[in-house]
Design a protein around this motif. Structure first.
Motif, short mmCIF file in Angstrom:
data_model
loop_
_atom_site.label_atom_id
_atom_site.label_comp_id
_atom_site.label_asym_id
_atom_site.label_seq_id
_atom_site.Cartn_x
_atom_site.Cartn_y
_atom_site.Cartn_z
N PRO A 1 0.73 -1.19 0.01
CA PRO A 1 0.09 0.00 0.00
C PRO A 1 0.99 1.47 0.10
O PRO A 1 1.78 1.16 0.48
N PRO A 2 0.37 2.53 -0.40
CA PRO A 2 1.00 3.68 -0.41
C PRO A 2 1.66 4.15 0.79
O PRO A 2 0.99 3.85 1.72
N ALA A 3 3.02 4.52 0.91
CA ALA A 3 3.35 5.05 2.05
C ALA A 3 2.72 6.14 2.74
O ALA A 3 2.25 7.03 1.93
N SER A 4 2.72 6.29 3.79
CA SER A 4 2.00 7.36 4.75
C SER A 4 2.60 7.73 5.97
O SER A 4 3.28 6.84 6.51
N LEU A 5 2.34 8.81 6.58
CA LEU A 5 3.29 9.17 7.64
C LEU A 5 2.63 8.43 8.80
O LEU A 5 3.45 7.76 9.47
N TRP A 6 1.22 7.95 8.75
CA TRP A 6 0.57 7.02 9.83
C TRP A 6 1.30 5.54 9.55
O TRP A 6 1.78 4.89 10.70
N SER B 1 3.45 3.99 12.46
CA SER B 1 3.00 2.53 13.18
C SER B 1 4.08 1.29 12.79
O SER B 1 4.26 0.64 13.94
N ARG B 2 5.03 1.61 11.63
CA ARG B 2 5.89 0.64 11.56
C ARG B 2 7.06 0.63 12.59
O ARG B 2 7.67 -0.23 13.10
N SER C 1 -0.59 -3.51 12.01
CA SER C 1 -1.28 -2.96 10.93
C SER C 1 -0.73 -2.08 10.09
O SER C 1 -0.98 -1.99 8.79
N ALA C 2 0.70 -1.78 10.29
CA ALA C 2 1.57 -1.25 9.25
C ALA C 2 1.80 -1.90 8.00
O ALA C 2 2.16 -1.32 6.95
N VAL C 3 1.96 -3.43 8.25
CA VAL C 3 2.16 -4.20 6.75
C VAL C 3 1.02 -4.98 6.34
O VAL C 3 1.03 -5.65 5.52
N LEU C 4 -0.26 -4.51 6.68
CA LEU C 4 -1.48 -5.01 6.58
C LEU C 4 -1.99 -4.22 5.29
O LEU C 4 -1.50 -3.01 5.17
N PRO C 5 -2.71 -4.68 4.32
CA PRO C 5 -3.18 -4.28 3.15
C PRO C 5 -4.39 -3.13 3.65
O PRO C 5 -4.87 -3.18 4.53
N ASP C 6 -4.30 -1.81 2.67
CA ASP C 6 -5.34 -0.79 2.84
C ASP C 6 -6.58 -1.32 2.31
O ASP C 6 -6.84 -2.52 1.73
N ASP D 1 11.66 -7.71 11.44
CA ASP D 1 10.86 -6.38 11.50
C ASP D 1 9.71 -6.79 12.52
O ASP D 1 8.82 -7.46 12.24
N PRO D 2 9.56 -5.91 13.63
CA PRO D 2 8.65 -6.31 14.66
C PRO D 2 7.16 -6.28 14.26
O PRO D 2 6.16 -7.04 14.64
N ALA D 3 6.86 -5.41 13.39
CA ALA D 3 5.57 -5.05 12.76
C ALA D 3 5.17 -6.37 12.11
O ALA D 3 4.04 -6.86 12.10
#
Length: 388
Positions: free
Chosen positions: A61-66, A70-71, A77-82, A137-139
């Motif tokens: 998914p596109p990178a975002s500040l959130w 989160s990562r 949730s940081a590595v799951l799909p939008d 990667d913890p996420a």
């Protein structure tokens, strides 16, 4: 009518993952549909009889500040799909009329499991990097731990992956099923014989990268080659270390006996192995990466070559020290060289180990392995998806 099974990969056609296509062609009781996000740049030819479908949204998914924040905090949730990617996956599965989904690598399984939410049986087959390097990667690790209980069946290609995932909540719905190699292709000819007047050939097949230890194998060869003018070393493959390996080979005192063939199609790989006498694989743990199983070891063993390999990850599931080859510790170039010399100098030992290597490889025939995987899929379809 055969059940339709989606075979999901992030990138289709990667030369080192030709076993995915073999697997699809060997299915007998299910009809495979290849689903992917991206086609590899130097993709191997996809057999015309296989149905393929490409997802419409990007794999990541596109990178975002959130998402970046989160990562860093290790949120799954940081590595799951939008939501757009989830809709795309659900639409593709429904449009293809699939009865189950087989996800190769955990990174492909995560978005599919999250999108389907139990509406269709999902089976993961995990391999190497997806449950070694990426788990740092913890996420990602938390996302895998969260998803494992919801997977209808988890297949690992080696025992080490099963042991790595056990602390994350591995359920009883799991099996160890290696990918294997087709004996019909690699075990067609007689066991190789070193004939007088012909070079004794060591062969290495795989990605030219630090974790595959190609520079170490070259160094081991250089240690024994000066006193053995009838031996040579052949590399098949490509990767980030190709230029470095070429330069090292060009500087070598035995450069005329080191051959880099680059990427080659499966028939050339098979014929090169049949012309060889011993196989090398110096896998190393780099940035957490651990060898998943080593399909090329199975191919070489089926060809009748004794195996000289490092004791790492799934390699120990098929290389039996002193029986079908030799094991050495990763990074131990001196021992690798000694073992190579033993095989080059002892034809009787080499032939006995080559015969044993073929017998061991028979237990990993890809048709047998695919048949076992197919039964897992059929049972998952009959049982229905795991309810969340």
């Amino acid at each position: 009518m055969k059940p339709r099974v989606g075979v999901v990969v992030a990138e289709l056609g990667i030369p080192s993952e030709v076993w995915i296509l073999r697997q699809c062609l060997e299915f007998q009781e299910v009809e495979p549909v290849l689903l992917y996000w991206k086609m590899a740049e130097n993709a191997v030819e996809i057999p015309g009889g296989l149905e393929t479908r490409q997802f419409g949204t990007p794999f990541a998914p596109p990178a975002s500040l959130w998402r970046r924040a989160s990562r860093r905090l290790g949120f799954a949730s940081a590595v799951l799909p939008d939501e757009a990617q989830r809709r795309d996956i659900r639409h593709m599965i429904a449009k293809a009329g699939l009865d189950a989904v087989l996800c190769h690598f955990a990174w492909s399984g995560l978005p599919v499991s999250a999108a389907l939410g139990g509406s269709v049986p999902v089976v993961w087959q995990v391999h190497g990097r997806d449950v070694s390097t990426r788990m740092q990667d913890p996420a990602y690790r938390r996302a895998v731990a969260k998803a494992l209980p919801t997977v209808d069946h988890l297949v690992t290609v080696g025992t080490f992956q099963r042991d790595l995932l056990a602390p994350l909540g591995l359920t009883e719905r799991s099996s160890v099923i290696p990918c294997g190699a087709p004996l019909a292709v690699f075990a067609r000819g007689p066991l190789p014989v070193h004939e007088a007047g012909r070079p004794f050939r060591f062969v290495s097949v795989g990605r030219l990268s630090p974790e595959k230890g190609v520079l170490e194998s070259l160094e081991a060869f250089e240690r024994i080659a000066p006193s053995r003018p009838d031996i040579e070393l052949v590399f098949i493959g490509d990767g980030p270390l190709r230029a470095t390996l070429q330069a090292a080979a060009a500087r070598s005192e035995v450069r005329d006996r080191v051959h880099l063939l680059g990427l080659q199609p499966p028939p050339v790989v098979a014929s090169t192995l049949r012309d060889g006498h011993a196989f090398l694989q110096h896998s190393r743990q780099v940035d957490g990466w651990v060898e998943g199983f080593g399909v090329t070891l199975t191919e070489a063993g089926a060809s009748g070559l004794p195996l000289v390999a490092s004791r790492l990850g799934g390699i120990v599931d098929q290389v039996r020290h002193g029986e079908n080859g030799f094991l050495f510790e990763p990074g131990d170039v001196a021992t690798q060289a000694e073992l190579m010399a033993r095989l080059a100098d002892d034809e009787a030992l080499r032939r006995q180990m080559g015969a044993n290597a073929r017998r061991v490889a028979e237990t990993f025939d890809s048709r047998l392995m695919t048949g076992r995987l197919e039964q897992v899929l059929l049972e998952a379809i009959a049982r229905g998806p795991v309810r969340r």
